[in-house]
Design an enzyme around this catalytic site. Structure first.
Site, mmCIF file in Angstrom:
data_model
loop_
_atom_site.group_PDB
_atom_site.id
_atom_site.type_symbol
_atom_site.label_atom_id
_atom_site.label_comp_id
_atom_site.label_asym_id
_atom_site.label_seq_id
_atom_site.Cartn_x
_atom_site.Cartn_y
_atom_site.Cartn_z
ATOM 1 C CG HIS A 107 -32.711 6.562 -28.893
ATOM 2 N ND1 HIS A 107 -33.013 5.574 -29.007
ATOM 3 C CD2 HIS A 107 -31.396 6.735 -28.329
ATOM 4 C CE1 HIS A 107 -31.907 4.876 -29.214
ATOM 5 N NE2 HIS A 107 -30.705 5.362 -28.776
ATOM 6 C CE1 TYR A 204 -34.583 11.293 -45.557
ATOM 7 C CE2 TYR A 204 -36.661 12.010 -44.863
ATOM 8 C CZ TYR A 204 -35.848 12.225 -45.520
ATOM 9 O OH TYR A 204 -35.685 13.282 -46.314
#
Length: 303
Positions: A107, A204
């Site tokens: 990531h 988000y």
């Protein structure tokens, strides 16, 4: 190509980064692998390496570009954004613009795009530590925004902060429509990959919500893979559609912003990492040599 990650183009010449630490220059006369000299050792961790790359708007005169890479140092492993300069077919690190972006086993984010406002946008993953995405004092799990000389823009949504939006897990694609609406692609947690409309300062949701789950003050995606997975990476906009490279989906996908429908338009070339639109043509790179694909002896390619 060896684990290619991003595409940019100047006139009829393409520049393609490879995670292994090279930039491939390709044109009608052929291609060459150009050396990249960095100030710290490139990391060979999973998903890491030389990732995002974008040519400076004045590249023709300056020979400059911007790059995002994962490095290893005595203090640990991090990501950084740098300015590169091309001379005698060698790219050299000229200046570190942003450092200490969190990095872990996975990531890393890594996409760089110069937006229509001429600022540099950067996607940063959560580095495998999900809680970073809800911490505004962290550079992980965000979309970041800076001037081309590395400063914080005065109109960023949070004071003296590069953070433009937050609550992201591992965003890897950015694109703008003709009216300058911003979109991003994001890897979900095994499922629930997302295509989001990005607005400054918005949250988000990761890791509080994902997919179509709801929470006050957190944004829902325009599209989600639901129980499936796309592993979306690079993206481009053209005529009311977003074209998205899908790694686990082994496809190039088209998302129609008017009908809210999507489809796979290329499906027989394996993992797709990045895509760009230039005029009436669409270019993309396969990514079967990234350690998770099933490459044949001629992979990978620019299509």
């Amino acid at each position: 190509l060896e684990s290619p990650w991003s595409i940019d183009r100047h006139n009829d010449t393409f520049y393609l980064t490879e995670r292994t630490g090279s930039i491939v220059k390709a044109d009608a006369e052929g291609d060459e692998r150009q050396e990249v000299e960095l100030s710290d050792e490139l990391s060979n961790a999973s998903e890491a390496g030389l990732l995002g790359f974008v040519l400076s708007p004045d590249f023709e005169d300056s020979n400059e570009a911007y790059a995002y890479y994962t490095y290893e140092h005595g203090d640990g492993q991090f990501n950084r954004v740098v300015r590169l300069v091309l001379s005698d077919d060698i790219w050299s690190e000229d200046e570190i613009l942003l450092d200490d972006i969190p990095s872990g086993e996975v990531h890393h984010g890594g996409r760089l795009v110069i937006g229509p406002d001429e600022y540099l946008y950067i996607t940063a993953g959560d580095a495998g530590e999900a809680d970073l995405s809800q911490q505004l004092n962290s550079l992980g799990g965000n979309i970041l925004r800076m001037t081309l000389d590395g400063a914080v823009p005065s109109d960023n949504p949070f004071d003296d902060s590069y953070v433009y939006s937050y609550g992201h897990r591992n965003p890897q694609g950015l694109a703008w429509s003709d009216d300058e609406t911003m979109y991003a692609s994001e890897h979900g947690d095994n499922t629930n990959d997302e295509i989001n409309l990005i607005e400054a300062g918005n949250n988000y949701g990761w890791p509080v919500i994902e997919g179509m789950e709801e929470e006050e003050g957190m944004e829902l995606p325009l599209f989600t893979s639901g129980d499936d997975t796309w592993a979306p990476s690079g993206m481009a906009y053209h005529e009311d559609s977003l074209y998205v490279a899908a790694l686990r989906g082994n496809a190039l996908m088209a998302f129609d912003l008017e009908t809210e429908e999507y489809s796979e338009i290329i499906t027989d070339l394996g993992r797709i990492r990045d895509v760009m639109v230039d005029g009436d043509y669409l270019y993309f790179i396969s990514n079967n040599t990234d350690g998770r694909g099933d490459p044949d002896e001629t992979d990978d390619k620019l299509y």
